[in-house]
Design an enzyme around this catalytic site. Sequence first.
Site, short mmCIF file in Angstrom:
data_model
loop_
_atom_site.label_atom_id
_atom_site.label_comp_id
_atom_site.label_asym_id
_atom_site.label_seq_id
_atom_site.Cartn_x
_atom_site.Cartn_y
_atom_site.Cartn_z
N SER A 64 1.07 -1.13 -0.18
CA SER A 64 0.38 -0.37 -0.50
C SER A 64 0.48 1.23 -0.14
O SER A 64 1.82 1.70 0.20
CB SER A 64 -1.32 -0.18 1.32
OG SER A 64 -1.41 -1.26 0.76
N1 SAH Z 1 -0.96 -4.58 3.68
C1 SAH Z 1 -0.17 -4.98 2.86
C2 SAH Z 1 -0.89 -4.93 1.64
C3 SAH Z 1 -1.45 -5.93 1.65
S1 SAH Z 1 -2.75 -6.32 -0.37
C4 SAH Z 1 1.25 -4.48 2.75
O1 SAH Z 1 1.83 -3.55 4.12
O2 SAH Z 1 2.01 -4.77 1.94
C5 SAH Z 1 -4.43 -7.10 -0.24
C6 SAH Z 1 -3.25 -7.85 0.76
O3 SAH Z 1 -4.64 -8.68 0.62
C7 SAH Z 1 -2.97 -9.07 -1.04
O4 SAH Z 1 -1.74 -9.93 -0.38
C8 SAH Z 1 -4.07 -9.86 -0.47
O5 SAH Z 1 -3.79 -11.51 -2.11
C9 SAH Z 1 -4.81 -9.85 0.50
N2 SAH Z 1 -6.20 -10.82 0.62
C10 SAH Z 1 -6.94 -10.56 0.13
N3 SAH Z 1 -8.38 -11.20 0.49
C11 SAH Z 1 -7.65 -12.02 1.37
C12 SAH Z 1 -8.12 -12.68 2.25
N4 SAH Z 1 -9.55 -13.45 2.05
N5 SAH Z 1 -7.62 -12.84 2.90
C13 SAH Z 1 -6.87 -13.21 3.61
N6 SAH Z 1 -5.86 -11.73 2.94
C14 SAH Z 1 -6.27 -11.08 1.76
#
Ligand code: SAH
Length: 214
Positions: A64
């Site tokens: 992000s």
């Molecule tokens: N917090 C992260 C950014 C995340 S991007 C950082 O600091 O880099 C969003 C993430 O959520 C992705 O890796 C995606 O695979 C995950 N995601 C999406 N749906 C999800 C779910 N149901 N359970 C767990 N993770 C999920």
Amino acid sequence: MRDLHKHKGMRQKLVNELARKGINNKKVINAIYNVPRHYFLDDAFDEWAYRDVAFPIEAEQTISQPYTVAYQSQLLDVQQGDLVLEVGTGSGYQACILAEMGAKVYTIERQKSLYDKTSSLLNRIGYGNIRTLHGDGYLGAERFAPFDKIIVTAGATSIPNMLFDQLSINGKMVIPVGKNGSQTMLEIIKTDVDKFDLKRRGGFKFVPFLEGVN
Ligand code: SAH
């Protein structure tokens, strides 16, 4: 992995920029100054690590934008010792920011390859105290509940019931909710087992919160 003087300089500029954009929580500013964001990107992108932009990592996911991380962290208002669940581990950067702010962090990722890579990175860079979980974030992490705070870092279409249930009374959830790829950041305070106060905050674009594991 090396954290050089030039990286600290770039981080100082980044926190100044975030402060100008309205991030005034000291714990957030200190955490962003302390966590080497370039550890979460390929070596070739050192300079990019400290620009206020989102960045592709792998498996079509992103780390992000620093402003988004700072904004959610500020809303979450982490207190020392808070039990925090993060949904969407991704690169692991947001989890490290929460840990730096004094939280005891559990973070859950649905993609096994990303979970494996990030778990080993966190150990290598000194954040082995963050508990990484592979699973479907819609289900939360019942074993470790209740949580003082829950932060969702993928774009949801509604507030998942199981996450709400795993929040302690007076606990807070920060979650981007919306349709068609853009979301409103919601700040939810659980006032009773089945009651909450809700505040609508800014607009964002997150990768989708998907059901099931991969
Ligand atoms: N917090 C992260 C950014 C995340 S991007 C950082 O600091 O880099 C969003 C993430 O959520 C992705 O890796 C995606 O695979 C995950 N995601 C999406 N749906 C999800 C779910 N149901 N359970 C767990 N993770 C999920």
